[in-house]
Design a protein around this motif. Sequence first.
Motif: not given
Length: 88
Positions: A39, A41-42, A44-46, A48-49
């Motif tokens: 999980s 990648p998801q 880290k993206e969350a 960042r957002q």
Amino acid sequence: QALRTHHRELAERAIEALEEQPVDAREFRSVTLRISPDSLPQVKEALRQFALKFDKSFEDLESEHVYQLNLHFFEHTVPIERKPRHVH
């Protein structure tokens, strides 16, 4: 290496703020949770957002006060050296 040094300095500044600033002037939170490495990648993206949305929601270019938001997300697991069990 420069980015690593920068992040270390920010973490050190956070420790200083913990000691120097009153509770009503700062916010420290931590969450320890189990997450599958699949999980990452998801996650880290969350994060960042979240940081982008936070910046857009609260940045005030007229303010003379500057605050620092640091997000630290890292593996907290400490590998345990497995010793063989002796059967009695």
